[in-house]
Write a protein that holds these residues in place. Sequence first.
Motif, PDB file in Angstrom:
ATOM      1  N   LEU A 115       0.815  -1.214   0.000  1.00 43.55           N
ATOM      2  CA  LEU A 115       0.000   0.000   0.000  1.00 43.55           C
ATOM      3  C   LEU A 115       0.849   1.265   0.000  1.00 43.55           C
ATOM      4  N   ARG A 119       2.223   0.978  -6.964  1.00 43.96           N
ATOM      5  CA  ARG A 119       1.182   1.733  -7.660  1.00 43.96           C
ATOM      6  C   ARG A 119       0.362   0.733  -8.469  1.00 43.96           C
ATOM      7  N   ARG A 123      -5.644   0.851  -5.373  1.00 41.51           N
ATOM      8  CA  ARG A 123      -4.852   0.983  -4.157  1.00 41.51           C
ATOM      9  C   ARG A 123      -5.558   1.844  -3.120  1.00 41.51           C
ATOM     10  N   ASN A 124      -6.127   2.948  -3.557  1.00 48.29           N
ATOM     11  CA  ASN A 124      -6.839   3.822  -2.618  1.00 48.29           C
ATOM     12  C   ASN A 124      -8.091   3.140  -2.061  1.00 48.29           C
ATOM     13  N   LEU A 127      -6.957   0.826   0.610  1.00 49.12           N
ATOM     14  CA  LEU A 127      -6.645   1.581   1.819  1.00 49.12           C
ATOM     15  C   LEU A 127      -7.912   1.996   2.556  1.00 49.12           C
ATOM     16  N   MET A 128      -8.929   2.407   1.815  1.00 49.39           N
ATOM     17  CA  MET A 128     -10.196   2.776   2.450  1.00 49.39           C
ATOM     18  C   MET A 128     -10.855   1.577   3.130  1.00 49.39           C
TER      19      MET A 128
END
Length: 297
Positions: A115, A119, A123-124, A127-128
């Motif tokens: 994380l 890339r 990925r975001n 993370l969320m």
Amino acid sequence: MTQVLATPAELAPSSAAARRAARRQELLRWIAVHSLGVAAALFFVLPFVFVLLTSLMSDSQALSRDLIPGTWEWGNYRKVFDTPGFLTWWRNTLIYAGLGTVLTVVSSIPVAYALAKFRFPGRNLALMLVISMMMLPPQVVVIPMYLFWAKQLGLSGTLWPLIIPMAFGDAFSIFLLRQFLMTIPNEYVDAARVDGCGELRTLVRVVLPMAKPGIAAVALFQFFNAWNDYFGPQIYASENPGAWTLSYGLESFKGAHHTDWNLTMAATVLVMAPVILVFFFAQKAFVEGVTLTGVKG
């Protein structure tokens, strides 16, 4: 009108008085700050001192208003250790906290590294999802998880339902490690890749040595959480006294010795002592790891 200028001899007393006033103000500020620090330290330390002193009193004196033991009853700790099951609680707690900490750290590092340094699409979102898992109270999923571990796998009465999930990572540990790894410059990782290192070798040889404070902070958080965990052992191990931990066994000990406050306090000291010692010797790495996690987001 003629303006009369003050001579250096006339200015010297006023400047000296100003310096004395500045030193006095600085001294008062120092006294105020340190007084607040001492008061805050006493606020946190005095309960531990009270517990320690009570644990060294006799049965009768522990029920009195005395604050200092009349006779120092060091044998109270021997009585606690001689209590049936107490050493078993110690062993179970060490296994739960030690093995759980190792599994959590080992399983969380690769996820946090991905994380922080990879890339890839989503990925975001990943993370969320990790952050959302941090916000999910364990009580929400306790019933389906208990039915799975107890009814489907038959592991009720053991600590394995608490230890095994740690091998699949922990949301808080992943997030904390990810934040710390973000502070490591990407140039180090890129240089290792240029030199022919694979991702695993880069992680082990380059990233992990630089991430020791963050790893130490995560390990301490997880160790403290497992050592003090009462909810988990109550759910899964309450039916089997041989699987009790110190946090849950202490409640049983207090019920059996509800009038022997000296023995109850001695047991409390023995439960708290390892955590205090671990934090005392590892506080530098702990504070450094927690501080650096917020440098870069």
